[in-house]
Design a protein around this motif. Structure first.
Motif: not given
Length: 408
Positions: A124-129, A353-355, A377-379, A382-384
């Motif tokens: 999956e993409p790191r930053f999905p739309k 931060h994922t944690q 919304l943010e799960k 994947g990061g900044n």
């Protein structure tokens, strides 16, 4: 057995280093032999020339591994026949969880060979739309904006009479002469910085993620305002600001008309629509000015430092103009600045931060009432978010893109 035969067997055992051990490193297939029994069998088999004795000894002792040299348990070295080069695996030297293979011939420990293993492909993409989440966040913001205007429409009838109750003591308002034009200046600055922030969001590569973050933060701020200025009604801070006359009664139809009037003017007085008073704690003008500055600073290129300074100066001047116009008390501005910046920083810290996106006893931020909405919304982010930008519309890129059947 003659002396010549005994000497021949002894020479064979000396030349074969594995003949002196009972078990190889890869295990033995025969039963364990008693002390000295193996030597007697080998000797007799060699003298008699029987194949059964050799099958029990040489097949096991002379078995070779598939790779050159078998690892010995003593020194963890790999030896190979006819070679003076040894390799070993050092468990202490690991980079990115990849063991290094060192050349044992180099005495100073240098000569590290790094094996570059490509990263696995992401499914999956790191930053999905996730456009539907952005639409959900937009609905959340609109709902709370309507809630704020509804709260103001109902509050207008409860505002203390200006002719009876004067403004509350304020250290700035008491020492600064009111200037009605200052409010128009503040709202013009609001229009400029809000449109500038919108441009940066539109051209951001991950515009859908940025947009839904802004929608959620604005929705939460609208919700807080609708509660704070409704529960405690302060006297008018300005003696010159125009307020619509009270009707001393309200109906659903009257409230609906007021709400539509406020929405049509986007909450700005320069449009002539914001004629209902009482929304003091906390300042909506300050919220918009500070929020636009935070958006520009966070999601614009770092090299746009002059734009960051201009946005910060515009926000500061806009807030000062609100105070000069006596449209808000000083405490309204301070609370608005505090609430806006804290909410923005908390949300983005959790998003980066994922944690902090997981519920647990060590994550106290998961106790926020809006945490389930934030997690949904943010799960998948994947990061900044990188500061990357592209053209938002597909048609110029489609025309400029090289056609697969075109040679030039």
């Amino acid at each position: 057995m003659t002396r010549t035969q005994v000497n021949l067997v002894a020479d064979m055992m000396v030349l074969d280093p594995k003949a002196t051990s009972l078990h190889s490193d890869y295990g033995s297939f025969d039963r364990p032999l008693a002390s000295g029994e193996g030597h007697e069998v080998d000797v007799e088999a060699a003298v008699d020339g029987s194949s059964s004795g050799m099958a029990q000894s040489s097949d096991v002792y002379q078995r070779q591994p598939l790779l050159p040299g078998a690892p010995t348990k003593g020194k963890d070295r790999w030896g190979s026949v006819g070679s003076n080069v040894d390799y070993y695996e050092d468990d202490n030297d690991k980079i990115d969880n990849i063991s290094h293979v060192r050349h044992a011939g180099i005495q100073n420990g240098s000569g590290i060979v790094k094996l570059d293993i490509p990263a696995p492909l992401r499914e999956e993409p790191r930053f999905p739309k996730e456009k539907w989440k952005t639409v959900l966040a937009f609905i959340f913001m609109v709902f709370n904006f309507i809630l704020t205007t509804t709260s103001l429409a109902m509050l207008h009838e409860r505002v203390p009479d200006r002719s009876v109750y004067g403004p509350l003591p304020d250290i700035i308002l008491d020492n600064v002469e009111v200037q009605d034009w200052a409010l128009s200046v503040s709202e013009v600055l609001i229009v400029i910085v809000s449109n500038s922030a919108m441009i940066f969001v539109i051209f951001h590569k991950h515009r859908f993620i940025v947009a839904r973050r802004i929608f959620i933060v604005m929705g939460l701020l609208y919700m807080l305002r609708s509660i704070t200025f409704y529960v405690t009604v302060l006297p008018m801070s300005s003696k010159t600001y125009y307020c619509s006359p009270k009707l001393n009664h309200t109906t659903p139809l009257i409230i609906t008309k007021r709400v539509l009037q406020l929405i049509s003017g986007f909450g700005l007085s320069i449009n002539g629509k914001h004629t209902y008073c009482g929304d003091y704690i906390f300042s909506g003008h300050t919220v918009v000015l500070v929020l636009c500055y935070l958006i520009i600073k966070e999601y614009s290129p770092k090299r746009c430092l002059p734009i960051h300074w201009l946005a910060g100066i515009a926000a500061f001047v806009g807030v000062i103009m609100v105070l000069i116009a006596h449209c808000h008390y000083t405490v309204d501005v301070l609370i608005a600045y505090w609430v806006t910046t804290r909410l923005w920083y908390i949300y983005h810290t959790m998003a980066n931060h994922t944690q902090l996106k997981q519920s647990g006893p060590s994550n106290l931020l998961s106790r926020l009432w809006w945490f389930p909405l934030f997690k949904y919304l943010e799960k998948n982010v994947g990061g900044n978010l990188p500061r990357q930008y592209d053209w938002p519309l597909p048609w110029p890129r489609r025309f400029l893109a090289k056609h697969p059947n075109r040679d030039s």
